[in-house]
Design a protein around this motif. Structure first.
Motif, PDB file in Angstrom:
ATOM      1  N   GLU A 130      -1.402  13.518  -0.935  1.00 18.29           N
ATOM      2  CA  GLU A 130      -0.699  13.661  -2.204  1.00 18.29           C
ATOM      3  C   GLU A 130       0.195  12.457  -2.478  1.00 18.29           C
ATOM      4  O   GLU A 130       0.211  11.923  -3.600  1.00 18.29           O
ATOM      5  CB  GLU A 130       0.142  14.940  -2.201  1.00 18.29           C
ATOM      6  CG  GLU A 130      -0.646  16.225  -2.186  1.00 18.29           C
ATOM      7  CD  GLU A 130      -1.185  16.581  -0.797  1.00 18.29           C
ATOM      8  OE1 GLU A 130      -2.001  17.516  -0.710  1.00 18.29           O
ATOM      9  OE2 GLU A 130      -0.790  15.904   0.195  1.00 18.29           O
ATOM     10  N   ARG A 131       0.945  12.020  -1.460  1.00 18.34           N
ATOM     11  CA  ARG A 131       1.838  10.873  -1.654  1.00 18.34           C
ATOM     12  C   ARG A 131       1.031   9.595  -1.867  1.00 18.34           C
ATOM     13  O   ARG A 131       1.408   8.747  -2.677  1.00 18.34           O
ATOM     14  CB  ARG A 131       2.781  10.711  -0.457  1.00 18.34           C
ATOM     15  CG  ARG A 131       3.769   9.541  -0.597  1.00 18.34           C
ATOM     16  CD  ARG A 131       4.562   9.627  -1.878  1.00 18.34           C
ATOM     17  NE  ARG A 131       5.490   8.510  -2.027  1.00 18.34           N
ATOM     18  CZ  ARG A 131       5.922   8.045  -3.203  1.00 18.34           C
ATOM     19  NH1 ARG A 131       5.497   8.596  -4.326  1.00 18.34           N
ATOM     20  NH2 ARG A 131       6.757   7.037  -3.241  1.00 18.34           N
TER      21      ARG A 131
ATOM     22  N   ASP B 211       0.071   9.473  -5.399  1.00 19.89           N
ATOM     23  CA  ASP B 211       1.226   9.115  -6.226  1.00 19.89           C
ATOM     24  C   ASP B 211       1.484   7.608  -6.193  1.00 19.89           C
ATOM     25  O   ASP B 211       1.788   6.986  -7.220  1.00 19.89           O
ATOM     26  CB  ASP B 211       2.472   9.859  -5.761  1.00 19.89           C
ATOM     27  CG  ASP B 211       2.430  11.350  -6.059  1.00 19.89           C
ATOM     28  OD1 ASP B 211       1.613  11.751  -6.925  1.00 19.89           O
ATOM     29  OD2 ASP B 211       3.196  12.095  -5.428  1.00 19.89           O
TER      30      ASP B 211
ATOM     31  N   ALA C  43      -1.076   5.816  -8.189  1.00 19.60           N
ATOM     32  CA  ALA C  43      -0.815   6.005  -9.612  1.00 19.60           C
ATOM     33  C   ALA C  43       0.286   5.065 -10.087  1.00 19.60           C
ATOM     34  O   ALA C  43       0.183   4.458 -11.169  1.00 19.60           O
ATOM     35  CB  ALA C  43      -0.431   7.456  -9.892  1.00 19.60           C
ATOM     36  N   LEU C  44       1.328   4.908  -9.271  1.00 16.70           N
ATOM     37  CA  LEU C  44       2.397   3.959  -9.599  1.00 16.70           C
ATOM     38  C   LEU C  44       1.854   2.543  -9.651  1.00 16.70           C
ATOM     39  O   LEU C  44       2.164   1.778 -10.575  1.00 16.70           O
ATOM     40  CB  LEU C  44       3.515   4.059  -8.560  1.00 16.70           C
ATOM     41  CG  LEU C  44       4.620   3.000  -8.660  1.00 16.70           C
ATOM     42  CD1 LEU C  44       5.356   3.105  -9.995  1.00 16.70           C
ATOM     43  CD2 LEU C  44       5.598   3.136  -7.493  1.00 16.70           C
TER      44      LEU C  44
END
Length: 238
Positions: A42-43, A46, A49-50
Motif C-alpha cells: 500500500e505504501r 502511494d 502515485a506521488l
C-alpha cells in the motif's frame, strides 16, 4: 552599567562557543539501531502515485525514489522536505533534487559535485573515513548554517553508523563552488570535485540552504553494494 556587563558576557559566550552555541540538535531516535519495517504494498503504491504526480519529471528513477521516501518515512524531522542526491548519475547531469513532500512539488533540481577520490565523472568509491576525500552515502539530517571559506554552508549529520556518521567530524557540509557549473562541464567534460562535500552551484546554493536547513532529510544514493545491502534505512523489499 550592569546591563552593559551582561550583554558583554553574552557576546563573549557566543564568540567562544561559535556554532556550537546554536547547534541544531539531531534527535537521538533518528539514528537507527534496527532495520526499518518492510515496505508495504500500500505504501509503495502511494509513493509511486506521488512520484507520478510531481510538478515536473522526477530526475531519479522510481526505484531510487521509493528507497528515498521509505527511509524518509522513518526519520524524525522538523521539515517535510526531502533532498535526493543521485550519485548513480554522471556529474554532468542535474542529480540533486529538493522536494516539498507535503505540497508534492519539486523545488530545485541542479548539479552537485562528489568527492575528488570518489571518481571522475562517475561517483564510484565512497567512504566514511576522515581524510579520504570521498563522498559518503546514506540518510542525513540538515543542521545549522555557518559562514566559512566557501561562504554560507550547511552542516550535515549522518544518520547511518559506518556509512556517514562521521560527516560532522569530517566537515562534510553543503556549500557552493565555482567548479559546479555548466561552464566547468563544457570546459572539462565533468564537474569539479570537492573533498567529500556535496557542493552546489553558486547561484542556487543560498536559497537551497535557506530552504532545507535545520531538520530536513537528505538522501545521498550511490551504486555501492555494501551500502545497498546493509543500510538499516533501506527496506530490501523496495
Amino acid at each position: 552599567m550592569k546591563r552593559f556587563k551582561i550583554l558583554k558576557l553574552v557576546l563573549v559566550v557566543i564568540l567562544l562557543g561559535g556554532c556550537a552555541v546554536f547547534r541544531y540538535q539531531v534527535p537521538d531516535t533518528a539514528i537507527r539501531t534496527t532495520p526499518v519495517p518492510p515496505l508495504s504494498a500500500e505504501r509503495k503504491a502511494d509513493i509511486l502515485a506521488l512520484y507520478h504526480s510531481l510538478n515536473q519529471p522526477v530526475p531519479v528513477s522510481p526505484e531510487i525514489f521509493i528507497k528515498a521516501v521509505h527511509g524518509y518515512d522513518h526519520i524524525p524531522r522538523d521539515k517535510d522536505l526531502l533532498t535526493i542526491i543521485d550519485f548513480s548519475q554522471p556529474s554532468t547531469e542535474k542529480r540533486a533534487t529538493v522536494i516539498d513532500m507535503e505540497a508534492g512539488e519539486i523545488l530545485f533540481n541542479t548539479w552537485v559535485s562528489h568527492g575528488v577520490n570518489t571518481g571522475e565523472n562517475m561517483a564510484e568509491h565512497f567512504s566514511n573515513t576522515e581524510g579520504s576525500r570521498k563522498s559518503s552515502l546514506g540518510f542525513y539530517l540538515t543542521g545549522e548554517t555557518y559562514r566559512g571559506k566557501n561562504g554560507r554552508s550547511l552542516r550535515l549529520d549522518g544518520l547511518e553508523k559506518g556509512f556517514n556518521d562521521s560527516a560532522r567530524t569530517r566537515y562534510i557540509v553543503i556549500h557552493g563552488a565555482d567548479y559546479v557549473s555548466p561552464e566547468f562541464i563544457e570546459k572539462e567534460g565533468r564537474l569539479g570535485r570537492s573533498w567529500g562535500c556535496p557542493a552546489f552551484p553558486l547561484d542556487v546554493v543560498k536559497p537551497i540552504i535557506r530552504k532545507i536547513k535545520r531538520g530536513s532529510v537528505v538522501f545521498i544514493y550511490g551504486e555501492d553494494p555494501d551500502y545497498l545491502n546493509h543500510s538499516l534505512y533501506l527496506s530490501q523489499e523496495s
